[in-house]
Design a protein around this motif. Sequence first.
Motif, PDB file in Angstrom:
ATOM      1  N   ASP A 151      44.275  54.337  44.000  1.00 25.77           N
ATOM      2  CA  ASP A 151      44.102  53.997  42.586  1.00 25.77           C
ATOM      3  C   ASP A 151      44.764  52.664  42.290  1.00 25.77           C
ATOM      4  N   PRO A 152      44.066  51.758  41.613  1.00 25.45           N
ATOM      5  CA  PRO A 152      44.707  50.486  41.231  1.00 25.45           C
ATOM      6  C   PRO A 152      45.857  50.760  40.258  1.00 25.45           C
ATOM      7  N   ALA A 153      46.966  50.074  40.458  1.00 28.67           N
ATOM      8  CA  ALA A 153      48.199  50.388  39.720  1.00 28.67           C
ATOM      9  C   ALA A 153      48.044  50.169  38.215  1.00 28.67           C
ATOM     10  N   ASP A 154      47.247  49.171  37.813  1.00 31.44           N
ATOM     11  CA  ASP A 154      47.206  48.860  36.382  1.00 31.44           C
ATOM     12  C   ASP A 154      46.140  49.647  35.621  1.00 31.44           C
ATOM     13  N   ALA A 155      45.465  50.570  36.280  1.00 28.86           N
ATOM     14  CA  ALA A 155      44.420  51.340  35.594  1.00 28.86           C
ATOM     15  C   ALA A 155      45.011  52.630  35.039  1.00 28.86           C
ATOM     16  N   GLU A 156      44.894  52.811  33.706  1.00 32.42           N
ATOM     17  CA  GLU A 156      45.542  53.963  33.078  1.00 32.42           C
ATOM     18  C   GLU A 156      44.620  55.161  32.931  1.00 32.42           C
ATOM     19  N   VAL A 157      43.335  54.911  32.680  1.00 29.10           N
ATOM     20  CA  VAL A 157      42.434  56.046  32.438  1.00 29.10           C
ATOM     21  C   VAL A 157      41.500  56.234  33.632  1.00 29.10           C
ATOM     22  N   ILE A 158      40.963  57.442  33.740  1.00 24.49           N
ATOM     23  CA  ILE A 158      40.213  57.833  34.937  1.00 24.49           C
ATOM     24  C   ILE A 158      38.973  56.952  35.144  1.00 24.49           C
ATOM     25  N   PHE A 194      31.491  39.147  22.018  1.00 19.12           N
ATOM     26  CA  PHE A 194      32.894  38.786  22.275  1.00 19.12           C
ATOM     27  C   PHE A 194      33.728  39.095  21.046  1.00 19.12           C
ATOM     28  N   ARG A 195      34.787  39.887  21.266  1.00 21.90           N
ATOM     29  CA  ARG A 195      35.773  40.141  20.212  1.00 21.90           C
ATOM     30  C   ARG A 195      37.137  39.909  20.840  1.00 21.90           C
ATOM     31  N   ASP A 196      37.917  39.028  20.236  1.00 22.07           N
ATOM     32  CA  ASP A 196      39.211  38.692  20.831  1.00 22.07           C
ATOM     33  C   ASP A 196      40.213  39.787  20.479  1.00 22.07           C
ATOM     34  N   GLU A 197      39.988  40.963  21.071  1.00 28.63           N
ATOM     35  CA  GLU A 197      40.817  42.142  20.804  1.00 28.63           C
ATOM     36  C   GLU A 197      42.278  41.829  21.107  1.00 28.63           C
ATOM     37  N   ILE A 198      43.159  42.312  20.248  1.00 32.20           N
ATOM     38  CA  ILE A 198      44.586  42.015  20.430  1.00 32.20           C
ATOM     39  C   ILE A 198      45.123  42.679  21.697  1.00 32.20           C
ATOM     40  N   ARG A 199      44.635  43.880  21.996  1.00 29.09           N
ATOM     41  CA  ARG A 199      45.122  44.583  23.184  1.00 29.09           C
ATOM     42  C   ARG A 199      43.942  45.177  23.957  1.00 29.09           C
ATOM     43  N   PRO A 200      43.268  44.340  24.754  1.00 30.51           N
ATOM     44  CA  PRO A 200      42.179  44.904  25.561  1.00 30.51           C
ATOM     45  C   PRO A 200      42.770  45.929  26.531  1.00 30.51           C
ATOM     46  N   ARG A 201      42.115  47.035  26.723  1.00 28.40           N
ATOM     47  CA  ARG A 201      42.701  48.046  27.615  1.00 28.40           C
ATOM     48  C   ARG A 201      41.643  49.046  28.097  1.00 28.40           C
ATOM     49  N   PHE A 202      42.100  49.876  29.047  1.00 25.74           N
ATOM     50  CA  PHE A 202      41.274  50.965  29.581  1.00 25.74           C
ATOM     51  C   PHE A 202      39.961  50.455  30.173  1.00 25.74           C
ATOM     52  N   GLY A 203      40.007  49.322  30.848  1.00 21.30           N
ATOM     53  CA  GLY A 203      38.823  48.830  31.544  1.00 21.30           C
ATOM     54  C   GLY A 203      37.704  48.505  30.576  1.00 21.30           C
ATOM     55  N   LEU A 204      36.534  49.120  30.821  1.00 21.16           N
ATOM     56  CA  LEU A 204      35.370  48.801  29.992  1.00 21.16           C
ATOM     57  C   LEU A 204      35.447  49.400  28.589  1.00 21.16           C
ATOM     58  N   ILE A 212      27.118  49.671  25.062  1.00 23.79           N
ATOM     59  CA  ILE A 212      26.471  49.960  26.356  1.00 23.79           C
ATOM     60  C   ILE A 212      27.521  49.998  27.477  1.00 23.79           C
ATOM     61  N   SER A 213      28.382  48.984  27.542  1.00 24.13           N
ATOM     62  CA  SER A 213      29.369  48.965  28.636  1.00 24.13           C
ATOM     63  C   SER A 213      30.453  50.020  28.411  1.00 24.13           C
ATOM     64  N   ARG A 214      30.834  50.249  27.133  1.00 23.49           N
ATOM     65  CA  ARG A 214      31.820  51.309  26.880  1.00 23.49           C
ATOM     66  C   ARG A 214      31.237  52.668  27.267  1.00 23.49           C
ATOM     67  N   LEU A 215      29.935  52.827  27.063  1.00 24.31           N
ATOM     68  CA  LEU A 215      29.274  54.086  27.388  1.00 24.31           C
ATOM     69  C   LEU A 215      29.400  54.398  28.886  1.00 24.31           C
ATOM     70  N   MET A 216      29.308  53.345  29.708  1.00 24.97           N
ATOM     71  CA  MET A 216      29.434  53.546  31.158  1.00 24.97           C
ATOM     72  C   MET A 216      30.809  54.175  31.464  1.00 24.97           C
ATOM     73  N   ALA A 217      31.858  53.679  30.797  1.00 28.96           N
ATOM     74  CA  ALA A 217      33.192  54.244  31.009  1.00 28.96           C
ATOM     75  C   ALA A 217      33.284  55.651  30.415  1.00 28.96           C
ATOM     76  N   ALA A 218      32.694  55.834  29.233  1.00 31.41           N
ATOM     77  CA  ALA A 218      32.787  57.133  28.562  1.00 31.41           C
ATOM     78  C   ALA A 218      32.110  58.223  29.395  1.00 31.41           C
ATOM     79  N   VAL A 219      30.996  57.873  30.040  1.00 35.06           N
ATOM     80  CA  VAL A 219      30.300  58.847  30.889  1.00 35.06           C
ATOM     81  C   VAL A 219      31.219  59.249  32.047  1.00 35.06           C
ATOM     82  N   VAL A 220      31.868  58.272  32.663  1.00 32.05           N
ATOM     83  CA  VAL A 220      32.751  58.590  33.796  1.00 32.05           C
ATOM     84  C   VAL A 220      33.941  59.445  33.335  1.00 32.05           C
ATOM     85  N   GLU A 221      34.432  59.195  32.109  1.00 31.75           N
ATOM     86  CA  GLU A 221      35.534  60.013  31.591  1.00 31.75           C
ATOM     87  C   GLU A 221      35.138  61.492  31.569  1.00 31.75           C
TER      88      GLU A 221
END
Length: 571
Positions: free
Chosen positions: A14-21, A139-149, A445-454
């Motif tokens: 598991d990559p060290a900086d990845a927090e969610v599955i 593109f949204r300059d999110e203050i805290r991008p996180r959890f991959g996609l 669409i890209s968040r959905l790819m992560a949500a499906v894996v969750e």
Amino acid sequence: MRYSKLFIPTLRDDPADAEVISHKLLLRAGYIRRVTSGVYDYLPMGLRVLRKIEAVVREELTRAGAQELLMPMVQPSELWEKSGRMEKYGPELLRFKDRHGHESCLGPTHEEVICDLVSRELRSYKQLPMNLYQIQTKFRDEIRPRFGLMRGREFIMKDAYSFHADDACLNAEYDNMFATYCRIFERFNLKFRPVEADGGTIGGNKTHEFHVLAESGEDLIAHCSGCDYAANVEKASSQRALQTFECSALQTVDTPHATSAEDVAALLSVPTSQLLKTLVYRVTGGENDGVIVAACVLGDDQLQEIKLIHALAADAVEMATDEEVSTVGGITGFIGPQGLNAMVLMDNSLIDATGLVAGANQKDVHVTGLDVSRDLKSVSFVDLRETRAGDSCEKCGSAIELSRGIEVGQVFALGTQYTESMEVMFQNQEGKRAVATMGCYGIGISRLMAAVVEQCNDDAGIVWPAELAPFQLGLISMGKSEEVLEASEAIYNQLLDAGIEVLWDERKERPGVKFKDAELLGLPMQLVIGDRGLKEGVVEMGWRKGERSEVALADAVNIVIDRLKPSGCTN
Ligand code: ATP
Ligand code: MG
């Protein structure tokens, strides 16, 4: 596709900086790679999944009557000035100047651009209604991008915009899109829930979010155990029991160093629900711009800032500094609503509450015996508290429950919010100029790819739903003999001819490595061809999460074709 030719950089750990599955598995299985904060490469396997998601979304939107177009990512800032969102959107809008000094921004959403387009082309009610959509990079300059996609800065969205001659037609399209979203998420086999929501920076008077239920979700959803009420806690309203405690006259009591609700409750031996918590904010935007506001909730409740922002018709609220608190006559840690020289808003649960403990606006002192209607004048009551599990549903009285969700889509009935400022006009049936009414509808669409894996994973890796797997079948050759490779290649070609998407693992790796990789990648079906089976004329067939069986080599291709409906994709 032959495995040895495909770019699948899998990782053992598991990559060290990845927090969610989903972040861990998509990196480990070689679907994505990080470029910089909140910006990702979609590798060949990841892109195949994105294309599958897009294909289902396109099919369902076409069925629903929407048409696809493609708008630019770079947007002229004039359009945002015109809609009035240039300031409002805040630092998430990435702004820049080109070599000629023209101000532009990277599109976080496309209401302005589509309104500009439609305003120039729309003439008559006869052209309405219309629903235009695109699948495009935002593109949204999110203050805290996180959890991959899940929360990127650059991400892919499907955004649709509908235009109508009247609100009845808008409402019908809203229902049409709502039903379409349900169909899409059902096809992905997801456990999801539509919920009432807040409009955020997009706005609108009616809006629902679609949440994939997952522990890792950033949103909290309130839903009723007895009826169909469900809402994001940013918006949810519910009832708690009235807090009436024995009430004498208002008295002061020394509470040295006790500044939190918990400390004061412990010191005075009362429940935190007997405390009145006063939070002081500075307002930005709207009529109350710059005003200092005191907002009160009970000591065991949390104030929901989004509700406060709405109550004030503001753009934002920020905690007041100690100095600002003192300018209205308060002392941080000991603030109470009595005698404050500020606008006071109280949560509805405080109407008729008695016997409360509140800050006395003196250092180290609180008051007891506060009777809200007796002791406080000129306060306004609004919904401010965050809904909690166990509250009563306002619709049916049953208990409210809370779940975590990942927002994968949102639909908005915007009305004329953008069409008025952007001048989207048309000639109506009576021959008069009228403002069009509008809806907008997004899917991540890209968040959905992560949500499906969750939702779709196990200890060994990803378990793709059939419609989204990058390949329908993993063909695994076990052993290095020529016979195995020849038999595999023959089957591979027959499956390709039949339109099946096959990933053929023909690598010279040990069986253990191949099986592990197959599990990690998560293809729904496997066909294993080995020396021993071949001698007996059989191959092994199995599902990623299910039974395995032996079938005759001669029948294998037909059985696979029978079980997997060809998706029509080419390899
Ligand atoms: P959030 O509340 O999660 O920030 P949002 O409500 O601002 O999202 P919308 O404007 O409704 O997002 O955008 C439509 C869809 O785009 C969302 O439902 C979500 O699926 C997706 N989305 C929004 N922001 C991001 C992001 N930073 N990364 C990936 N997907 C996103
Ligand atoms: Mg949203």
